[in-house]
Design a protein around this motif. Structure first.
Motif, PDB file in Angstrom:
ATOM      1  N   PRO A   1       7.635   6.861 -12.849  1.00  0.00           N
ATOM      2  CA  PRO A   1       6.434   7.269 -13.574  1.00  0.00           C
ATOM      3  C   PRO A   1       5.210   7.094 -12.679  1.00  0.00           C
ATOM      4  O   PRO A   1       5.116   6.105 -11.944  1.00  0.00           O
ATOM      5  CB  PRO A   1       6.382   6.324 -14.778  1.00  0.00           C
ATOM      6  CG  PRO A   1       7.315   5.212 -14.473  1.00  0.00           C
ATOM      7  CD  PRO A   1       8.245   5.637 -13.387  1.00  0.00           C
ATOM      8  N   THR A   2       4.288   8.043 -12.705  1.00  0.00           N
ATOM      9  CA  THR A   2       3.113   7.925 -11.835  1.00  0.00           C
ATOM     10  C   THR A   2       2.251   6.726 -12.240  1.00  0.00           C
ATOM     11  O   THR A   2       1.471   6.237 -11.435  1.00  0.00           O
ATOM     12  CB  THR A   2       2.260   9.216 -11.856  1.00  0.00           C
ATOM     13  OG1 THR A   2       2.214   9.710 -13.185  1.00  0.00           O
ATOM     14  CG2 THR A   2       2.855  10.266 -10.956  1.00  0.00           C
ATOM     15  N   SER A   3       2.445   6.230 -13.471  1.00  0.00           N
ATOM     16  CA  SER A   3       1.681   5.037 -13.867  1.00  0.00           C
ATOM     17  C   SER A   3       2.023   3.837 -12.988  1.00  0.00           C
ATOM     18  O   SER A   3       1.219   2.928 -12.812  1.00  0.00           O
ATOM     19  CB  SER A   3       1.953   4.708 -15.341  1.00  0.00           C
ATOM     20  OG  SER A   3       3.334   4.492 -15.529  1.00  0.00           O
ATOM     21  N   SER A   4       3.235   3.843 -12.400  1.00  0.00           N
ATOM     22  CA  SER A   4       3.629   2.709 -11.559  1.00  0.00           C
ATOM     23  C   SER A   4       2.951   2.757 -10.189  1.00  0.00           C
ATOM     24  O   SER A   4       3.099   1.856  -9.384  1.00  0.00           O
ATOM     25  CB  SER A   4       5.151   2.674 -11.388  1.00  0.00           C
ATOM     26  OG  SER A   4       5.580   3.754 -10.589  1.00  0.00           O
ATOM     27  N   PHE A   5       2.214   3.851  -9.889  1.00  0.00           N
ATOM     28  CA  PHE A   5       1.513   3.948  -8.608  1.00  0.00           C
ATOM     29  C   PHE A   5       0.178   3.199  -8.650  1.00  0.00           C
ATOM     30  O   PHE A   5      -0.483   3.021  -7.652  1.00  0.00           O
ATOM     31  CB  PHE A   5       1.212   5.422  -8.261  1.00  0.00           C
ATOM     32  CG  PHE A   5       2.444   6.238  -7.929  1.00  0.00           C
ATOM     33  CD1 PHE A   5       3.705   5.857  -8.353  1.00  0.00           C
ATOM     34  CD2 PHE A   5       2.328   7.406  -7.185  1.00  0.00           C
ATOM     35  CE1 PHE A   5       4.823   6.615  -8.055  1.00  0.00           C
ATOM     36  CE2 PHE A   5       3.441   8.164  -6.876  1.00  0.00           C
ATOM     37  CZ  PHE A   5       4.687   7.771  -7.310  1.00  0.00           C
ATOM     38  N   VAL A   6      -0.185   2.802  -9.868  1.00  0.00           N
ATOM     39  CA  VAL A   6      -1.493   2.173 -10.061  1.00  0.00           C
ATOM     40  C   VAL A   6      -1.303   0.657 -10.090  1.00  0.00           C
ATOM     41  O   VAL A   6      -0.369   0.170 -10.722  1.00  0.00           O
ATOM     42  CB  VAL A   6      -2.101   2.664 -11.399  1.00  0.00           C
ATOM     43  CG1 VAL A   6      -3.454   2.021 -11.647  1.00  0.00           C
ATOM     44  CG2 VAL A   6      -2.206   4.180 -11.392  1.00  0.00           C
ATOM     45  N   PRO A   7      -2.156  -0.087  -9.395  1.00  0.00           N
ATOM     46  CA  PRO A   7      -1.999  -1.546  -9.421  1.00  0.00           C
ATOM     47  C   PRO A   7      -2.057  -2.096 -10.840  1.00  0.00           C
ATOM     48  O   PRO A   7      -2.819  -1.600 -11.667  1.00  0.00           O
ATOM     49  CB  PRO A   7      -3.194  -2.044  -8.602  1.00  0.00           C
ATOM     50  CG  PRO A   7      -3.606  -0.888  -7.764  1.00  0.00           C
ATOM     51  CD  PRO A   7      -3.250   0.356  -8.530  1.00  0.00           C
TER      52      PRO A   7
ATOM     53  N   PRO B   1       8.550   3.407  -5.798  1.00  0.00           N
ATOM     54  CA  PRO B   1       7.754   4.030  -4.732  1.00  0.00           C
ATOM     55  C   PRO B   1       7.006   3.029  -3.849  1.00  0.00           C
ATOM     56  O   PRO B   1       6.494   3.407  -2.810  1.00  0.00           O
ATOM     57  CB  PRO B   1       6.731   4.832  -5.539  1.00  0.00           C
ATOM     58  CG  PRO B   1       6.491   3.999  -6.771  1.00  0.00           C
ATOM     59  CD  PRO B   1       7.816   3.323  -7.076  1.00  0.00           C
ATOM     60  N   SER B   2       6.953   1.727  -4.229  1.00  0.00           N
ATOM     61  CA  SER B   2       5.975   0.839  -3.588  1.00  0.00           C
ATOM     62  C   SER B   2       6.205   0.631  -2.091  1.00  0.00           C
ATOM     63  O   SER B   2       5.266   0.363  -1.348  1.00  0.00           O
ATOM     64  CB  SER B   2       5.936  -0.522  -4.304  1.00  0.00           C
ATOM     65  OG  SER B   2       7.007  -1.348  -3.895  1.00  0.00           O
TER      66      SER B   2
ATOM     67  N   GLU C   1      -0.996   4.716  -1.569  1.00  0.00           N
ATOM     68  CA  GLU C   1      -2.073   5.610  -2.010  1.00  0.00           C
ATOM     69  C   GLU C   1      -1.598   7.072  -1.967  1.00  0.00           C
ATOM     70  O   GLU C   1      -2.301   7.949  -1.480  1.00  0.00           O
ATOM     71  CB  GLU C   1      -3.318   5.417  -1.129  1.00  0.00           C
ATOM     72  CG  GLU C   1      -3.741   3.971  -0.990  1.00  0.00           C
ATOM     73  CD  GLU C   1      -4.825   3.551  -1.980  1.00  0.00           C
ATOM     74  OE1 GLU C   1      -5.551   4.410  -2.468  1.00  0.00           O
ATOM     75  OE2 GLU C   1      -4.903   2.327  -2.257  1.00  0.00           O
ATOM     76  N   ASP C   2      -0.391   7.310  -2.467  1.00  0.00           N
ATOM     77  CA  ASP C   2       0.202   8.651  -2.549  1.00  0.00           C
ATOM     78  C   ASP C   2       0.494   9.286  -1.185  1.00  0.00           C
ATOM     79  O   ASP C   2       0.669  10.502  -1.075  1.00  0.00           O
ATOM     80  CB  ASP C   2      -0.673   9.601  -3.396  1.00  0.00           C
ATOM     81  CG  ASP C   2      -0.894   9.066  -4.805  1.00  0.00           C
ATOM     82  OD1 ASP C   2      -0.127   8.174  -5.242  1.00  0.00           O
ATOM     83  OD2 ASP C   2      -1.825   9.538  -5.477  1.00  0.00           O
ATOM     84  N   CYS C   3       0.552   8.485  -0.138  1.00  0.00           N
ATOM     85  CA  CYS C   3       0.865   8.985   1.208  1.00  0.00           C
ATOM     86  C   CYS C   3       2.143   8.301   1.713  1.00  0.00           C
ATOM     87  O   CYS C   3       2.374   7.116   1.426  1.00  0.00           O
ATOM     88  CB  CYS C   3      -0.241   8.635   2.198  1.00  0.00           C
ATOM     89  SG  CYS C   3      -1.845   9.341   1.795  1.00  0.00           S
ATOM     90  N   LEU C   4       2.929   9.032   2.494  1.00  0.00           N
ATOM     91  CA  LEU C   4       4.082   8.441   3.161  1.00  0.00           C
ATOM     92  C   LEU C   4       3.572   7.316   4.077  1.00  0.00           C
ATOM     93  O   LEU C   4       2.693   7.535   4.910  1.00  0.00           O
ATOM     94  CB  LEU C   4       4.795   9.521   3.982  1.00  0.00           C
ATOM     95  CG  LEU C   4       5.995   9.079   4.829  1.00  0.00           C
ATOM     96  CD1 LEU C   4       7.130   8.556   3.949  1.00  0.00           C
ATOM     97  CD2 LEU C   4       6.479  10.248   5.696  1.00  0.00           C
ATOM     98  N   ALA C   5       4.156   6.116   3.913  1.00  0.00           N
ATOM     99  CA  ALA C   5       3.602   4.927   4.584  1.00  0.00           C
ATOM    100  C   ALA C   5       4.149   4.738   5.998  1.00  0.00           C
ATOM    101  O   ALA C   5       4.509   3.626   6.404  1.00  0.00           O
ATOM    102  CB  ALA C   5       3.865   3.683   3.739  1.00  0.00           C
TER     103      ALA C   5
END
Ligand SMILES: *[C@@H]1O[C@H](CO)[C@@H](O)[C@H](O)[C@H]1NC(C)=O
Ligand SMILES: *[C@@H]1O[C@H](CO)[C@@H](O)[C@H](O)[C@H]1NC(C)=O
Ligand SMILES: *[C@@H]1O[C@H](CO)[C@@H](O)[C@H](O)[C@H]1NC(C)=O
Ligand SMILES: *[C@@H]1O[C@H](CO)[C@@H](O)[C@H](O)[C@H]1NC(C)=O
Ligand SMILES: *[C@@H]1O[C@H](CO)[C@@H](O)[C@H](O)[C@H]1NC(C)=O
Ligand SMILES: *[C@@H]1O[C@H](CO)[C@@H](O)[C@H](O)[C@H]1NC(C)=O
Length: 472
Positions: free
Chosen positions: A30-36, A424-425, A430-434
């Motif tokens: 879920p994209t909600s998990s991208f948010v701290p 995804p962490s 920040e939505d970029c490949l790390a």
């Protein structure tokens, strides 16, 4: 009745083979998990029942578990672009040092060679320790790229110490504080080029003391007296006569934390000083964005009784005898979505420094291009954003998506140790490949994003690095 089931299994495994293993190579998040996370969750793994190890909670200094009063509560959290700039500078600095070029102060003027790996303002994780008797709590940055630990000490002019989270450590209130005599081995062993050590002349009737000075890559400095003190890690573990810098003059980009805990491999680090008790081993787990707390642990799990069975291991060595600070492992391959990329292992031959203070993993050009192509192809349904930054060129616009299907990325190291990065962490920042291109023929750096949620066990005693997935 068993027959249709068998058929189904056969068909499914056929599908999975036909699709190149894609069935299991993706994770829907879920994209909600991208948010701290807004709130701190309780750390797992602290209060470790193993009496031979010592653990303390660890937090991102701008995250939900950052100790109260530290910069988390400031509005001053640096932008991602700012973080990337200092991250790039840290990585460049480490790689320049590793490639043997002599480094002079980049701040101009001063002639202290910058011994330490990186930039203090790029460090991201903090732990809270007790120092002195009675113990007072101090929140310090953890850094595998440097060795000597320090805290700001009283007395200290407002112009000489930056504002910090906790009251200044006051050595005069501690019954266990002592300065290190100039004539002692500990003082003589401070490398002159690293710590600009020297004896302070008699001031106000005090005998000469062992001075230290450190200049970091971004010109931040700390100076003071090399001292010993009792250090409390968590509720039970105590390190007596821990050698650290009692800092009385700090200048540069410092931000609220009370000091720094050096975890490098050189003799001044906490790890080296406690090697007789903890075997030169330590581990940490950096929390994912959507949780909060991780841990820092001294000591390795007992291998004799298989307490370390959750780990995969790869050989680890110091960068060189002269540059003992950095921990080096060697990648051999990368897979995306369960498929190994076609990268000749020789591309990685120079090795990779594992660094808690570098955010983005840097890999050689050939490997980066293969990774980027495979990742972009697996993520083809999401629009790429124009590169906002010269290093991160695979960033996505997930607006309008409630979930995102992200390929698994796995790193394989010498000996076959394979670690699945957290999705995804551990893959996206920040939505970029790390990952970034470190240039061909260059050392790589394994950055901290890739290791999120994984316990990374640095065991200099056994000469290996371990990874244990899902540890925090
Ligand atoms: C293994 O040994 C450690 C101490 O070294 C102990 O804490 C742990 O409980 C033991 N584990 C097992 C499974 O016996
Ligand atoms: C305090 O700062 C002043 C001017 O910056 C300096 O001259 C003085 O020596 C400092 N005092 C101490 C105790 O460091
Ligand atoms: C300490 O004293 C010695 C001898 O008096 C002198 O040569 C030296 O420059 C002094 N060092 C400092 C840092 O003041
Ligand atoms: C420093 O001061 C102490 C105490 O006053 C004295 O005994 C010692 O000789 C002095 N040392 C130097 C190098 O001046
Ligand atoms: C590790 O476990 C073994 C077997 O349980 C035990 O004999 C040994 O003392 C343990 N080692 C440590 C360092 O605790
Ligand atoms: C991301 O996509 C949304 C919806 O498609 C669009 O409105 C927005 O402008 C895009 N953002 C960027 C930065 O391109």
């Amino acid at each position: 009745m068993a027959f249709p089931l068998l058929l189904c299994v056969l068909v499914c495994s056929y599908c999975s083979v036909a699709l190149g293993g894609n069935e299991h190579g993706f994770v829907v998040v879920p994209t909600s998990s991208f948010v701290p996370a807004a709130a701190c969750s309780t750390p797992i793994g602290v209060g470790n029942p193993d009496p031979t190890r010592a653990s303390v909670p660890l937090a991102h200094r701008h995250g939900p578990c950052a100790p109260k009063g530290s910069s988390a509560t400031d509005k001053k959290k640096p932008s991602f672009a700012e973080r990337l700039r200092s991250d790039r500078a840290r990585a460049d600095h480490i790689l320049r040092k590793a490639s043997g070029r002599r480094m002079m102060s980049e701040g101009g003027g001063a002639s202290i060679p910058t011994y330490l790996g990186g930039f203090v303002d790029s460090l991201e994780y903090v732990v809270t320790l007790g120092i002195g008797t009675p113990a007072v709590q101090q929140t310090v940055l953890i850094d595998t790229g440097s060795d000597l630990s320090w805290v700001q000490c009283k007395p200290c002019n407002a112009s000489d110490c930056y504002p910090q989270k906790d009251p200044l450590f006051d050595p005069s209130k501690s019954s266990t504080f002592a300065t290190i005599p100039c004539a002692s081995d500990a003082c003589k062993q401070l490398p002159v080029d690293g710590y600009d050590n020297g004896c302070t002349n008699n001031t106000s009737g005090m005998p000469p003391q062992c001075g230290y000075a450190i200049e970091y890559g971004n010109g931040a400095i700390t100076e003071g007296v090399y001292s010993t003190e009792t250090l409390a890690l968590g509720s039970s573990a105590v390190v007596k006569s821990f050698r650290f810098g009692c800092g009385s003059d700090q200048h540069g980009p410092y931000d609220k934390f009370d000091g720094l805990l050096g975890l490098g491999g050189a003799p001044e680090s906490l790890v080296s000083q406690t090697a007789s008790v903890y075997g030169g081993a330590f581990s940490y787990c950096l929390p994912p964005l959507n949780s909060g707390a991780g841990f820092l642990t001294l000591g390795a799990p007992n291998s004799t009784n298989n307490s370390n069975s959750g780990f995969v291991f790869t050989p680890m060595h110091a960068f060189s005898p002269k540059i003992a600070t950095f921990y080096v492992v060697t990648l051999t391959g990368i897979s995306v979505g369960g498929k190994a990329l076609d990268i000749p292992p020789a591309v990685f031959a120079k090795g990779n420094i594992v660094d808690s203070g570098t955010v983005i993993t840097g890999i050689p050009t050939t490997a980066y291009k293969a990774l980027r192509t495979a990742f972009r192809s697996a993520m083809a349904e999401y629009p790429l954003l124009p590169p906002a930054d010269s290093a991160l060129d695979t960033c996505y616009n997930f607006t309008g998506h409630g979930t995102v299907t992200v390929p698994k990325v796995a790193l394989t190291f010498v000996g076959g140790a394979t670690v699945d990065l957290d999705v995804p962490s551990g893959v996206l920042v920040e939505d970029c490949l790390a990952f970034a291109d470190a240039g061909d023929g260059s050392f790589g750096i394994i950055g901290n994003v890739n290791t999120r949620t994984i316990e990374v066990l640095y065991d200099s005693g056994k000469g290996h690095l371990g990874f244990r997935a899902g540890a925090c």
